[in-house]
Design a protein around this motif. Structure first.
Motif, PDB file in Angstrom:
ATOM      1  N   THR A 227       0.703  -1.365   0.196  1.00 17.75           N
ATOM      2  CA  THR A 227       0.056  -0.249  -0.041  1.00 17.75           C
ATOM      3  C   THR A 227       0.590   1.264   0.052  1.00 17.75           C
ATOM      4  O   THR A 227       0.617   2.068  -0.736  1.00 17.75           O
ATOM      5  CB  THR A 227      -0.914   0.022   1.214  1.00 17.75           C
ATOM      6  OG1 THR A 227      -1.694  -1.022   1.136  1.00 17.75           O
ATOM      7  CG2 THR A 227      -1.910   1.247   1.186  1.00 17.75           C
ATOM      8  N   ILE A 228       1.793   1.265   0.837  1.00 16.56           N
ATOM      9  CA  ILE A 228       2.835   2.377   0.750  1.00 16.56           C
ATOM     10  C   ILE A 228       3.474   2.702  -0.557  1.00 16.56           C
ATOM     11  O   ILE A 228       3.381   3.717  -0.892  1.00 16.56           O
ATOM     12  CB  ILE A 228       3.644   2.300   2.068  1.00 16.56           C
ATOM     13  CG1 ILE A 228       3.020   2.525   3.423  1.00 16.56           C
ATOM     14  CG2 ILE A 228       5.032   3.158   1.818  1.00 16.56           C
ATOM     15  CD1 ILE A 228       4.051   1.977   4.792  1.00 16.56           C
TER      16      ILE A 228
ATOM     17  N   GLY B 162       2.569   1.515  -3.405  1.00 21.91           N
ATOM     18  CA  GLY B 162       1.602   1.855  -4.295  1.00 21.91           C
ATOM     19  C   GLY B 162       1.237   3.528  -4.095  1.00 21.91           C
ATOM     20  O   GLY B 162       0.978   4.213  -5.498  1.00 21.91           O
ATOM     21  N   ASN B 163       0.958   3.942  -3.059  1.00 20.75           N
ATOM     22  CA  ASN B 163       0.823   5.409  -2.883  1.00 20.75           C
ATOM     23  C   ASN B 163       1.902   6.268  -3.103  1.00 20.75           C
ATOM     24  O   ASN B 163       1.797   7.186  -3.958  1.00 20.75           O
ATOM     25  CB  ASN B 163       0.188   5.814  -1.577  1.00 20.75           C
ATOM     26  CG  ASN B 163      -1.155   5.332  -0.953  1.00 20.75           C
ATOM     27  OD1 ASN B 163      -1.945   4.910  -1.814  1.00 20.75           O
ATOM     28  ND2 ASN B 163      -1.263   5.037   0.363  1.00 20.75           N
ATOM     29  N   ILE B 164       3.135   5.889  -2.862  1.00 17.62           N
ATOM     30  CA  ILE B 164       4.339   6.745  -3.429  1.00 17.62           C
ATOM     31  C   ILE B 164       4.391   6.642  -4.894  1.00 17.62           C
ATOM     32  O   ILE B 164       4.347   7.757  -5.375  1.00 17.62           O
ATOM     33  CB  ILE B 164       5.632   6.057  -2.807  1.00 17.62           C
ATOM     34  CG1 ILE B 164       5.719   6.192  -1.204  1.00 17.62           C
ATOM     35  CG2 ILE B 164       6.739   6.716  -3.569  1.00 17.62           C
ATOM     36  CD1 ILE B 164       6.704   5.357  -0.649  1.00 17.62           C
TER      37      ILE B 164
ATOM     38  N   TYR C 138       1.915   6.434  -7.055  1.00 16.19           N
ATOM     39  CA  TYR C 138       0.710   6.949  -7.512  1.00 16.19           C
ATOM     40  C   TYR C 138       0.791   8.524  -7.356  1.00 16.19           C
ATOM     41  O   TYR C 138       0.715   9.234  -8.546  1.00 16.19           O
ATOM     42  CB  TYR C 138      -0.565   6.337  -6.994  1.00 16.19           C
ATOM     43  CG  TYR C 138      -1.652   7.243  -7.249  1.00 16.19           C
ATOM     44  CD1 TYR C 138      -2.332   7.223  -8.467  1.00 16.19           C
ATOM     45  CD2 TYR C 138      -2.169   8.539  -6.413  1.00 16.19           C
ATOM     46  CE1 TYR C 138      -3.682   7.813  -8.878  1.00 16.19           C
ATOM     47  CE2 TYR C 138      -3.192   9.242  -6.844  1.00 16.19           C
ATOM     48  CZ  TYR C 138      -3.908   8.870  -7.877  1.00 16.19           C
ATOM     49  OH  TYR C 138      -4.943   9.712  -8.186  1.00 16.19           O
ATOM     50  N   TYR C 139       1.189   8.949  -6.302  1.00 13.09           N
ATOM     51  CA  TYR C 139       1.427  10.186  -6.002  1.00 13.09           C
ATOM     52  C   TYR C 139       2.575  11.140  -6.755  1.00 13.09           C
ATOM     53  O   TYR C 139       2.435  12.347  -7.097  1.00 13.09           O
ATOM     54  CB  TYR C 139       1.236  10.699  -4.538  1.00 13.09           C
ATOM     55  CG  TYR C 139      -0.099  10.524  -4.168  1.00 13.09           C
ATOM     56  CD1 TYR C 139      -0.878  11.449  -4.458  1.00 13.09           C
ATOM     57  CD2 TYR C 139      -0.336   9.407  -3.187  1.00 13.09           C
ATOM     58  CE1 TYR C 139      -2.268  11.438  -4.063  1.00 13.09           C
ATOM     59  CE2 TYR C 139      -1.674   9.453  -2.761  1.00 13.09           C
ATOM     60  CZ  TYR C 139      -2.576  10.439  -2.915  1.00 13.09           C
ATOM     61  OH  TYR C 139      -4.033  10.259  -2.782  1.00 13.09           O
TER      62      TYR C 139
ATOM     63  N   GLU D 188       8.239   1.099  -4.581  1.00 12.93           N
ATOM     64  CA  GLU D 188       7.203   1.422  -5.792  1.00 12.93           C
ATOM     65  C   GLU D 188       7.123   0.028  -6.447  1.00 12.93           C
ATOM     66  O   GLU D 188       6.137  -0.257  -7.042  1.00 12.93           O
ATOM     67  CB  GLU D 188       7.742   2.291  -6.531  1.00 12.93           C
ATOM     68  CG  GLU D 188       7.688   3.756  -6.322  1.00 12.93           C
ATOM     69  CD  GLU D 188       7.968   4.887  -7.270  1.00 12.93           C
ATOM     70  OE1 GLU D 188       8.212   4.598  -8.426  1.00 12.93           O
ATOM     71  OE2 GLU D 188       7.763   6.214  -6.776  1.00 12.93           O
TER      72      GLU D 188
ATOM     73  N   TYR E 147       7.841   6.991   6.983  1.00  8.74           N
ATOM     74  CA  TYR E 147       6.598   6.883   6.102  1.00  8.74           C
ATOM     75  C   TYR E 147       5.960   8.388   6.398  1.00  8.74           C
ATOM     76  O   TYR E 147       5.339   8.965   5.379  1.00  8.74           O
ATOM     77  CB  TYR E 147       5.570   5.824   6.518  1.00  8.74           C
ATOM     78  CG  TYR E 147       4.309   5.840   5.841  1.00  8.74           C
ATOM     79  CD1 TYR E 147       4.265   5.701   4.414  1.00  8.74           C
ATOM     80  CD2 TYR E 147       3.342   5.936   6.548  1.00  8.74           C
ATOM     81  CE1 TYR E 147       3.144   5.685   3.850  1.00  8.74           C
ATOM     82  CE2 TYR E 147       1.911   6.206   5.917  1.00  8.74           C
ATOM     83  CZ  TYR E 147       1.706   5.878   4.556  1.00  8.74           C
ATOM     84  OH  TYR E 147       0.810   6.098   3.835  1.00  8.74           O
TER      85      TYR E 147
ATOM     86  N   THR F  60       4.608  11.139   3.413  1.00  6.72           N
ATOM     87  CA  THR F  60       3.510  11.663   3.197  1.00  6.72           C
ATOM     88  C   THR F  60       3.250  13.307   3.506  1.00  6.72           C
ATOM     89  O   THR F  60       2.020  13.551   3.123  1.00  6.72           O
ATOM     90  CB  THR F  60       2.562  10.533   4.074  1.00  6.72           C
ATOM     91  OG1 THR F  60       2.941  10.699   5.299  1.00  6.72           O
ATOM     92  CG2 THR F  60       2.528   9.210   3.303  1.00  6.72           C
TER      93      THR F  60
END
Length: 71
Positions: A12-13, A15-17, A19-20, A51, A64, A68
């Motif tokens: 999840t971490i 994927g978020n990195i 994506y953003y 990633e 983390y 963020t």
């Protein structure tokens, strides 16, 4: 934390990195993994591994949170 939960958290971490960072690239210009790593004070390898989901350890809650937090 259970092994499965940790893997899902890192997925999840990461994927978020990814994506953003890609969203930033579309909206404001290119932000490479190396540039993000420098801003977050972590290694480029960590960003790349997160990633690509090739990491199962090595990131703390402090790291983390730093990744963020908007600058």
């Amino acid at each position: 934390m259970a092994d499965f939960e940790a893997k899902e958290l890192f997925k999840t971490i990461g994927g978020n990195i990814k994506y953003y960072r890609k969203l930033y690239n579309l909206k404001k210009g290119k932000l490479t993994q190396a540039e993000l790593a420098e801003k977050a004070n972590v290694s480029t390898a960590l960003i790349g591994n997160l990633e690509s989901e090739h990491i199962e350890q090595g990131i703390s809650a402090v790291s983390y949170t730093h990744l963020t937090m908007p600058t």
